[in-house]
Design an enzyme around this catalytic site. Structure first.
Site, PDB file in Angstrom:
ATOM      1  N   LYS A  52      13.078  32.181  42.652  1.00 56.67           N
ATOM      2  CA  LYS A  52      13.425  33.693  42.579  1.00 56.67           C
ATOM      3  C   LYS A  52      12.866  34.255  41.216  1.00 56.67           C
ATOM      4  O   LYS A  52      12.574  35.501  41.143  1.00 56.67           O
ATOM      5  CB  LYS A  52      14.732  34.068  43.192  1.00 56.67           C
ATOM      6  CG  LYS A  52      14.683  33.526  44.752  1.00 56.67           C
ATOM      7  CD  LYS A  52      16.280  33.832  45.181  1.00 56.67           C
ATOM      8  CE  LYS A  52      16.423  33.476  46.672  1.00 56.67           C
ATOM      9  NZ  LYS A  52      17.686  33.697  47.341  1.00 56.67           N
ATOM     10  N   GLN A  96      23.697  33.324  45.512  1.00 55.06           N
ATOM     11  CA  GLN A  96      23.011  32.474  46.204  1.00 55.06           C
ATOM     12  C   GLN A  96      24.107  31.721  47.157  1.00 55.06           C
ATOM     13  O   GLN A  96      25.383  31.635  46.678  1.00 55.06           O
ATOM     14  CB  GLN A  96      22.442  31.236  45.360  1.00 55.06           C
ATOM     15  CG  GLN A  96      21.660  30.513  46.168  1.00 55.06           C
ATOM     16  CD  GLN A  96      20.323  30.944  46.565  1.00 55.06           C
ATOM     17  OE1 GLN A  96      19.875  31.967  46.372  1.00 55.06           O
ATOM     18  NE2 GLN A  96      19.914  30.451  47.720  1.00 55.06           N
ATOM     19  N   ASP A 119      19.880  41.427  48.755  1.00 54.54           N
ATOM     20  CA  ASP A 119      19.938  40.345  49.956  1.00 54.54           C
ATOM     21  C   ASP A 119      20.260  41.156  51.326  1.00 54.54           C
ATOM     22  O   ASP A 119      20.268  40.756  52.286  1.00 54.54           O
ATOM     23  CB  ASP A 119      21.005  39.481  49.622  1.00 54.54           C
ATOM     24  CG  ASP A 119      20.402  38.230  49.320  1.00 54.54           C
ATOM     25  OD1 ASP A 119      19.080  37.866  49.676  1.00 54.54           O
ATOM     26  OD2 ASP A 119      21.103  37.415  48.637  1.00 54.54           O
TER      27      ASP A 119
END
Ligand code: GUN
Length: 291
Positions: A52, A96, A119
């Site tokens: 990422k 994460q 997200d």
């Protein structure tokens, strides 16, 4: 059979984003800045987060990687989130998953400022998604929609079967495929570990989206001819002949299912790269909204 080439499409998207960033720079604007928080040392998670950050560099975004130890307390993580919420330099950030056991994931996700939640995991954003309101769509489902759209895969009136009800993929995917519009307008069946006679359901499917994490779960006899198959599974299977000691395997027995499919995603090179491209897209959107 047409391969849904996530590697190629994600590259196209990254090129489009790069052009947008160049225009922002020409206008003298701040470029998007994504932060990623990782707690602990899980190998797969570290690899994902590194990809990422690398993708940010590739498109000209600023990025910050925040590593926290495996013994981080919930309070320490909540403090870090508060800091990122209040930092005007950061346009969007992700935590994460999975998180270590001592941390309550829902509590953490609810602490993220919904305007920086690239997200799309905050309940407010998830609710907006379900109500067709403008929001951040979680990157993996967003990537699947984008692949279906760019390849012009018909979804209208089709029977879409989703395998797996995770909050990150299966559940949102089942909502998105049933929404009005394209891609959408599907009749959706959401299957999971308590589903009986899953073969009976999958053989009725025009589109199968599998997000289970069981290598080679979907066999050729479980699908009908001309099915569209989206494989979200990405499991590390030990393999001594591979330099890394493992190979990546999807949920789908690709060799045999691909012979019956009209469209299919490979693993790797299908949904995985799309997830990263769509996270970048959400970060660009976050920057534009803050502008
Ligand atoms: N873990 C597995 N997939 C994801 C994702 O899309 N975002 C985050 N933050 N963690 C994940």
């Amino acid at each position: 059979m047409i391969l849904l080439d996530g590697k190629k499409v994600s590259n196209d998207i990254k090129n489009e984003i790069t052009l947008e960033v160049e225009k922002m720079k020409e206008r003298g604007e701040k470029v998007p800045h994504l932060a990623a928080v990782i707690v602990g040392n899980d190998g797969a998670s570290l690899t994902y987060v590194a990809s990422k950050v690398k993708a940010c560099e590739r498109v000209g975004f600023d990025s910050t990687l925040i590593r926290m130890s495996n013994t981080t307390s919930e309070i320490e993580l909540l403090d870090k989130i508060e800091e990122l919420n209040n930092n005007p330099e950061i346009d969007g950030f992700i935590i994460q998953l999975p998180l270590p056991k001592q941390i309550d994931t829902q509590k953490v996700l609810m602490a993220v400022d919904p305007n920086k939640d690239v997200d799309g995991f905050h309940p407010m954003n998830f609710g907006k998604m379900a109500l067709d309101m403008s929001t951040f769509i979680p990157a993996t489902p967003f990537g699947i929609l984008e692949l279906l759209e760019r390849y012009g895969v018909e979804t209208n009136g089709k029977h879409t079967v989703v395998i797996g009800r995770s909050h990150i993929v299966g559940r949102p995917m089942s909502i998105l495929m049933g929404r009005k519009g394209f891609p959408g307008n599907s009749t959706v069946t959401l299957t999971h570990s308590h589903t009986k006679n899953i073969n009976q359901i999958t053989t009725q499917a025009d589109i199968i989206i599998s997000a289970l994490g069981v290598p080679d779960f979907l066999k050729a006899e479980m699908v009908k001819d001309d099915v569209v198959v989206i494989d979200v599974g990405i499991s590390r299977v030990p393999d001594e002949t591979s330099p890394r000691g493992y190979v990546l395997k999807g949920d789908v027995d690709f060799e045999n299912v691909s012979k019956k499919a009209s469209y299919i995603t490979p693993v790797p090179g299908g949904v995985g790269p799309m997830t990263i491209a769509m996270l970048l897209k959400n970060t660009l959107l976050a920057r534009e909204r803050r502008q």
